[in-house]
Design a protein around this motif. Sequence first.
Motif, mmCIF file in Angstrom:
data_model
loop_
_atom_site.group_PDB
_atom_site.id
_atom_site.type_symbol
_atom_site.label_atom_id
_atom_site.label_comp_id
_atom_site.label_asym_id
_atom_site.label_seq_id
_atom_site.Cartn_x
_atom_site.Cartn_y
_atom_site.Cartn_z
ATOM 1 N N PRO A 154 2.821 -7.590 1.365
ATOM 2 C CA PRO A 154 2.224 -8.477 2.371
ATOM 3 C C PRO A 154 1.651 -9.742 1.762
ATOM 4 O O PRO A 154 1.071 -9.722 0.672
ATOM 5 C CB PRO A 154 1.111 -7.604 2.980
ATOM 6 N N ALA A 155 1.793 -10.861 2.488
ATOM 7 C CA ALA A 155 1.389 -12.164 1.966
ATOM 8 C C ALA A 155 -0.112 -12.283 1.747
ATOM 9 O O ALA A 155 -0.564 -13.074 0.915
ATOM 10 C CB ALA A 155 1.865 -13.272 2.914
ATOM 11 N N ASP A 156 -0.900 -11.504 2.475
ATOM 12 C CA ASP A 156 -2.346 -11.625 2.371
ATOM 13 C C ASP A 156 -2.960 -10.609 1.421
ATOM 14 O O ASP A 156 -4.172 -10.410 1.406
ATOM 15 C CB ASP A 156 -2.998 -11.496 3.751
ATOM 16 N N ARG A 157 -2.142 -9.961 0.606
ATOM 17 C CA ARG A 157 -2.638 -8.928 -0.297
ATOM 18 C C ARG A 157 -2.610 -9.404 -1.749
ATOM 19 O O ARG A 157 -1.701 -10.110 -2.174
ATOM 20 C CB ARG A 157 -1.794 -7.662 -0.179
ATOM 21 N N LEU A 158 -3.603 -8.982 -2.517
ATOM 22 C CA LEU A 158 -3.677 -9.327 -3.926
ATOM 23 C C LEU A 158 -2.828 -8.361 -4.737
ATOM 24 O O LEU A 158 -2.873 -7.145 -4.518
ATOM 25 C CB LEU A 158 -5.128 -9.262 -4.402
ATOM 26 N N LEU A 159 -2.054 -8.884 -5.679
ATOM 27 C CA LEU A 159 -1.273 -8.065 -6.583
ATOM 28 C C LEU A 159 -2.156 -7.733 -7.781
ATOM 29 O O LEU A 159 -2.585 -8.630 -8.507
ATOM 30 C CB LEU A 159 -0.019 -8.825 -7.032
ATOM 31 N N LEU A 211 9.145 -6.066 -14.506
ATOM 32 C CA LEU A 211 7.711 -5.903 -14.728
ATOM 33 C C LEU A 211 7.063 -5.212 -13.533
ATOM 34 O O LEU A 211 6.269 -4.269 -13.679
ATOM 35 C CB LEU A 211 7.083 -7.268 -14.991
ATOM 36 N N LEU A 212 7.405 -5.658 -12.332
ATOM 37 C CA LEU A 212 6.850 -5.058 -11.119
ATOM 38 C C LEU A 212 7.300 -3.607 -10.956
ATOM 39 O O LEU A 212 6.566 -2.776 -10.424
ATOM 40 C CB LEU A 212 7.266 -5.874 -9.898
ATOM 41 N N GLN A 213 8.507 -3.304 -11.416
ATOM 42 C CA GLN A 213 9.051 -1.962 -11.251
ATOM 43 C C GLN A 213 8.466 -0.972 -12.253
ATOM 44 O O GLN A 213 8.353 0.230 -11.957
ATOM 45 C CB GLN A 213 10.572 -2.004 -11.412
ATOM 46 N N THR A 214 8.064 -1.444 -13.441
ATOM 47 C CA THR A 214 7.667 -0.515 -14.510
ATOM 48 C C THR A 214 6.173 -0.465 -14.763
ATOM 49 O O THR A 214 5.697 0.465 -15.424
ATOM 50 C CB THR A 214 8.358 -0.898 -15.834
ATOM 51 N N GLN A 215 5.407 -1.427 -14.252
ATOM 52 C CA GLN A 215 3.968 -1.457 -14.491
ATOM 53 C C GLN A 215 3.211 -1.039 -13.238
ATOM 54 O O GLN A 215 3.465 -1.572 -12.161
ATOM 55 C CB GLN A 215 3.527 -2.859 -14.923
ATOM 56 N N ARG A 216 2.297 -0.112 -13.385
ATOM 57 C CA ARG A 216 1.578 0.401 -12.222
ATOM 58 C C ARG A 216 0.675 -0.672 -11.616
ATOM 59 O O ARG A 216 -0.078 -1.337 -12.307
ATOM 60 C CB ARG A 216 0.729 1.610 -12.621
ATOM 61 N N HIS A 217 0.775 -0.829 -10.298
ATOM 62 C CA HIS A 217 -0.060 -1.795 -9.583
ATOM 63 C C HIS A 217 -0.321 -1.286 -8.179
ATOM 64 O O HIS A 217 0.168 -0.211 -7.782
ATOM 65 C CB HIS A 217 0.611 -3.180 -9.550
ATOM 66 N N CYS A 218 -1.090 -2.033 -7.415
ATOM 67 C CA CYS A 218 -1.540 -1.537 -6.111
ATOM 68 C C CYS A 218 -0.430 -1.471 -5.078
ATOM 69 O O CYS A 218 -0.628 -0.899 -4.001
ATOM 70 C CB CYS A 218 -2.694 -2.401 -5.588
ATOM 71 N N PHE A 219 0.754 -2.025 -5.386
ATOM 72 C CA PHE A 219 1.886 -1.949 -4.464
ATOM 73 C C PHE A 219 3.053 -1.183 -5.085
ATOM 74 O O PHE A 219 4.201 -1.389 -4.706
ATOM 75 C CB PHE A 219 2.341 -3.350 -4.054
ATOM 76 N N SER A 220 2.755 -0.322 -6.034
ATOM 77 C CA SER A 220 3.822 0.411 -6.717
ATOM 78 C C SER A 220 4.675 1.211 -5.747
ATOM 79 O O SER A 220 5.882 1.360 -5.951
ATOM 80 C CB SER A 220 3.226 1.339 -7.775
ATOM 81 N N GLY A 221 4.070 1.734 -4.687
ATOM 82 C CA GLY A 221 4.848 2.480 -3.703
ATOM 83 C C GLY A 221 5.910 1.628 -3.050
ATOM 84 O O GLY A 221 7.040 2.064 -2.841
ATOM 85 N N LEU A 222 5.563 0.361 -2.746
ATOM 86 C CA LEU A 222 6.546 -0.545 -2.154
ATOM 87 C C LEU A 222 7.651 -0.873 -3.141
ATOM 88 O O LEU A 222 8.819 -0.958 -2.785
ATOM 89 C CB LEU A 222 5.861 -1.842 -1.700
ATOM 90 N N ALA A 223 7.286 -1.055 -4.410
ATOM 91 C CA ALA A 223 8.285 -1.372 -5.430
ATOM 92 C C ALA A 223 9.260 -0.216 -5.602
ATOM 93 O O ALA A 223 10.467 -0.405 -5.704
ATOM 94 C CB ALA A 223 7.600 -1.695 -6.755
ATOM 95 N N GLN A 224 8.733 1.016 -5.635
ATOM 96 C CA GLN A 224 9.601 2.171 -5.778
ATOM 97 C C GLN A 224 10.493 2.341 -4.561
ATOM 98 O O GLN A 224 11.670 2.647 -4.673
ATOM 99 C CB GLN A 224 8.746 3.414 -5.995
ATOM 100 N N TYR A 330 -5.809 3.388 -8.515
ATOM 101 C CA TYR A 330 -6.375 2.237 -9.222
ATOM 102 C C TYR A 330 -6.899 2.548 -10.611
ATOM 103 O O TYR A 330 -7.335 1.644 -11.323
ATOM 104 C CB TYR A 330 -7.491 1.610 -8.386
ATOM 105 N N GLY A 331 -6.892 3.818 -11.001
ATOM 106 C CA GLY A 331 -7.322 4.161 -12.344
ATOM 107 C C GLY A 331 -8.825 4.215 -12.540
ATOM 108 O O GLY A 331 -9.296 4.300 -13.682
ATOM 109 N N CYS A 332 -9.593 4.151 -11.471
ATOM 110 C CA CYS A 332 -11.049 4.235 -11.545
ATOM 111 C C CYS A 332 -11.557 4.760 -10.206
ATOM 112 O O CYS A 332 -10.821 4.808 -9.223
ATOM 113 C CB CYS A 332 -11.669 2.871 -11.856
ATOM 114 N N THR A 333 -12.804 5.156 -10.151
ATOM 115 C CA THR A 333 -13.363 5.672 -8.915
ATOM 116 C C THR A 333 -13.863 4.524 -8.038
ATOM 117 O O THR A 333 -14.110 3.418 -8.538
ATOM 118 C CB THR A 333 -14.530 6.633 -9.199
ATOM 119 N N PRO A 334 -14.075 4.774 -6.733
ATOM 120 C CA PRO A 334 -14.613 3.721 -5.862
ATOM 121 C C PRO A 334 -15.967 3.197 -6.330
ATOM 122 O O PRO A 334 -16.207 1.987 -6.300
ATOM 123 C CB PRO A 334 -14.717 4.419 -4.495
#
Length: 344
Positions: A154-159, A211-224, A330-334
């Motif tokens: 989504p355009a309004d989301r931070l990568l 890079l987007l396909q192999t590095q974990r990020h907040c949109f990894s589900g979309l990339a997969q 995200y690799g950390c707790t809220p």
Amino acid sequence: MRLGGGRSERGRAGLPLPLSNRPLFASRDLDEAREKVAQVYCDHRLERIGSGSFDACHNRLSGRHLSINVMTYGGKTLIAPGELGQFYLFQFPIRGHASVSNGTNQHDIGGGLSGVLNPDEDTCMIWSENCAQVMVQVERGALTRTARSHFGVPADRLLRFSGANDMRGGDGRAFVELLGYAIQQAELGGVPIGGDSLMAQQLETTLMVGLLQTQRHCFSGLAQAGAKSSVAGPVPRIVRVAEGYMSSHLKSALTLEDIAREAGASVRALQAAFRASRGRSPMTVLRDMRMERAWVDLSHPTPETNVTEVATGLGFFHLGRFAEQYRKKYGCTPIETLRSARMQ
């Protein structure tokens, strides 16, 4: 050429680094090294740690929207650039290791593990003695555009990237081998990136997609999902309408029927469209959107922000399950995200 996470002949101390025919600088003067690196990256704090000798070398292959860099500082070194600003930075040690703190994104890399620095988080790193890294510096806007066009982010989301990634097999190994190919072509006198040819431009795009396909990020589900999708072309209209509706009603108690009705489709058709284009169900996508909104709210808190209200406001009423899902994503707790944001 193979870049083997410390096992490559070219990665051993005392031998030339990859891209030796594309030198940016070599220096044993700390101030000179800091100035040269700042010209292509950003201003930063640079300190030698321990008794090892400082012997910096930086080779660089520049493209239109990204560059491939090979660097070492020789001795154990602290690098603290703060926020990178306008670029993401992929890091992959070919010898040695590094400890990385990038906001709440904290991890160790080396021995086949890579990571990515986010541009808008305070960054501090310690490179081990004789650490040498292959790094891909990517313009923030270019990587964001690639994420949107190839994976429907989504355009309004931070990568935002998080954690370390194992590059020793599968897609990770393929991406490292692609980097090795680009480096090898440059060493042979070719112009693998940065030229006017369609091939050079396509290679840059392929590197960003990798890079987007192999590095974990907040949109990894979309990339997969994008990689697995059997449907070519743009995202179906009903999916776009449904996602727009979900995005604007994240704090509402939505049902699958509500979403289907808004998208003008049956529940079965909506589910099939999401499976084909996203690889997930509509409700799973909605949950991930809510999790991303939770991260945004906790990363940019007001004085009144607290984890319980953020979670329950987005429909996460089982706080223990929410915290575990958040940590996996995200690799950390809220609470760690909230505390870090308030310290900045």
